[in-house]
Design an enzyme around this catalytic site. Sequence first.
Site, PDB file in Angstrom:
ATOM      1  N   HIS A  93      -4.815  -4.265   8.973  1.00 43.34           N
ATOM      2  CA  HIS A  93      -5.099  -3.001   9.648  1.00 43.34           C
ATOM      3  C   HIS A  93      -6.561  -2.625   9.440  1.00 43.34           C
ATOM      4  CE1 HIS A  93      -4.946  -1.003   5.773  1.00 43.34           C
ATOM      5  NE2 HIS A  93      -3.678  -1.340   5.577  1.00 43.34           N
ATOM      6  N   HIS A 125      -8.199  -2.916   5.926  1.00 48.17           N
ATOM      7  CA  HIS A 125      -8.635  -4.263   5.523  1.00 48.17           C
ATOM      8  C   HIS A 125      -9.895  -4.655   6.298  1.00 48.17           C
ATOM      9  CE1 HIS A 125      -4.040  -4.542   5.317  1.00 48.17           C
ATOM     10  NE2 HIS A 125      -4.428  -4.424   4.062  1.00 48.17           N
ATOM     11  N   CYS A 158       5.859   0.538 -10.489  1.00 48.81           N
ATOM     12  CA  CYS A 158       5.902   0.879  -9.067  1.00 48.81           C
ATOM     13  C   CYS A 158       5.638  -0.393  -8.271  1.00 48.81           C
ATOM     14  CB  CYS A 158       4.875   1.943  -8.709  1.00 48.81           C
ATOM     15  SG  CYS A 158       4.800   2.179  -6.919  1.00 48.81           S
ATOM     16  N   CYS A 166       2.731  -0.159  -5.695  1.00 47.68           N
ATOM     17  CA  CYS A 166       1.394  -0.328  -6.288  1.00 47.68           C
ATOM     18  C   CYS A 166       1.257  -1.664  -7.015  1.00 47.68           C
ATOM     19  CB  CYS A 166       1.098   0.758  -7.315  1.00 47.68           C
ATOM     20  SG  CYS A 166       0.991   2.433  -6.687  1.00 47.68           S
ATOM     21  N   CYS A 201       6.432   7.796  -7.951  1.00 48.12           N
ATOM     22  CA  CYS A 201       5.013   7.437  -7.953  1.00 48.12           C
ATOM     23  C   CYS A 201       4.336   8.277  -6.874  1.00 48.12           C
ATOM     24  CB  CYS A 201       4.845   5.954  -7.654  1.00 48.12           C
ATOM     25  SG  CYS A 201       3.181   5.530  -7.088  1.00 48.12           S
ATOM     26  N   HIS A 224       3.773   6.368  -3.707  1.00 50.68           N
ATOM     27  CA  HIS A 224       4.948   5.825  -3.016  1.00 50.68           C
ATOM     28  C   HIS A 224       6.154   6.723  -3.232  1.00 50.68           C
ATOM     29  CE1 HIS A 224       2.203   2.378  -3.447  1.00 50.68           C
ATOM     30  NE2 HIS A 224       2.620   2.107  -2.234  1.00 50.68           N
ATOM     31  N   LYS A 233      -3.229  10.251   5.870  1.00 51.93           N
ATOM     32  CA  LYS A 233      -3.186   8.914   5.303  1.00 51.93           C
ATOM     33  C   LYS A 233      -2.572   7.981   6.340  1.00 51.93           C
ATOM     34  CE  LYS A 233      -1.900   6.677   1.367  1.00 51.93           C
ATOM     35  NZ  LYS A 233      -1.048   6.378   0.247  1.00 51.93           N
ATOM     36  N   LYS A 248       2.782   3.292   7.953  1.00 49.82           N
ATOM     37  CA  LYS A 248       3.723   2.786   8.957  1.00 49.82           C
ATOM     38  C   LYS A 248       4.647   3.896   9.417  1.00 49.82           C
ATOM     39  CE  LYS A 248       4.424  -1.783   7.217  1.00 49.82           C
ATOM     40  NZ  LYS A 248       5.363  -2.688   6.629  1.00 49.82           N
TER      41      LYS A 248
END
Length: 474
Positions: free
Chosen positions: A19, A22, A127, A130, A144, A147, A296, A299
């Site tokens: 995405h 990256h 997690c 992570c 977390c 997440h 943020k 998905k």
Amino acid sequence: MNKKFYITTPIYYVNDKPHIGHACTTIVADIIARYHKLLDDDVFFLTGTDEHGAKVAQEAAKAGLVPQDFVDKVSRTFEEIWPKLGIKTDFFIRTTNPEHKKIVQEVIRKIYKKGDIYKARYEGFYCVGCEKFITETDLVDGKCPFHPNQEPQKQSEENYFFKLSKYARPLIKAIEDPKDKNHYQISPPGKKEEILSRLKSGVEDISISRANVSWGIPVPWDPTQTIYVWFDALPNYYSALKITGKENFWPADLHLVGKEILWFHAVIWEAILLSAGISLPKEVFAHSFYMIDGKKMSKSLGNVIEPEELIKKFGVDGTRYLIASSFPYENDSDVGWEKFTEKYNADLANGLGNLVARIAKLAEQTNIKYKILNIKITDKKFKDFHQSLEKNQFNEALTFVWNRISNADRYIDINKPWSLKGEKLNQVLEYLILEILEIAVLLEPFLPETAEKIQKQFAGPKIKSEKPLFPRLR
Ligand code: MSP
């Protein structure tokens, strides 16, 4: 002999498709690599994929594939996207590469023999999102914070631990003292302070193996355990050079990473290297994050932007420009389709593209002959541009170029070349052609295709109008 320059990006997890995040790190790494090539450095540019661990194994299971088939498939999507963005890497490292696995085992064995690894019980949370051991105090409402949709795993198992605490002092010294033989730089400066204060507030040893994650590299002296995915991933920077026979590029000159993984890259990695007796990288640079329209990227929010979509709309150089000019240097950077389209139209269609078209059209109507000058990016008059690039302030470097673009536009408006003739017209055109060629040279690392097109168009002997470089978009 040319100076060597070794630059790396993080190796990306294959649980997800490539995405814009990256693409951000990999595009700017390519810009830096190209820039160093223009400075005549000997460059080695590495990227790749991080393929072991619980997270990847879970995604493989969801996809109904055995892990190896799954990672082969996703890794390919990363490997294939980079050339489409004009990115030229020297090697693509995969942590499932058998040679990499062997090298990781050699490194861990060295550290074990040195006495820096011991067995103990790990009690706490993990997690998977992570791929990180977390403490009770890290949890927010029992989850977390990164997440909140996943249940953190409560863990109590015998693991191997690495004596990270032993290296806190030597690392503080290496960071703070430029004369220390292990000195390395953490940047931007605010990030260095963050790392130092965390190091000074006390560091605990870390678990570096897992008892119940089979998708990983076995601990060489105890195959009932696999090596913790980060301990397997970080050595990629070192193993890639061994695999390609380019050890002379070690140590890395620049590890470019996102801020969320700076601790791994600026502390844990250096401690591993100190323990294994391998020299330390020169610099670790952490950038911030892209936010999509204030949120943020995720998905579940459906706001993920894929590099392919950007290329389709803005072209390769358009995409590279939009990424570099919105680079989240110190603060997060808010991007989105509307913002990108506006920026593309203002800076590329109206700015650069329009200027090139204007000058070409004027030159086409004359028989101007001009000296082709040898323009060097290293010229001292570009000092500010270089300073910005050395600090990885891509936006600032581009502003330097775009100021020249607007100055050239203003020069045309003031001198009105369409009303001039003869020698006076030639002088004005000569000035403008030199300007545009200088602009093209400065843009080479950022927009390589465009820079080449401009250089061809203005190479003479006869200058002609061409198709617009960046058609306006809606
Ligand atoms: N596999 C680890 C890295 C191991 S390196 C030895 C990992 N992978 S990742 O797939 O999660 O990639 C994280 C990196 O992607 C970030 O550090 C950053 O370089 C880039 N980005 C991911 N999302 C991003 C944004 N929203 N914005 C900018 N870059 C971000 O962590």
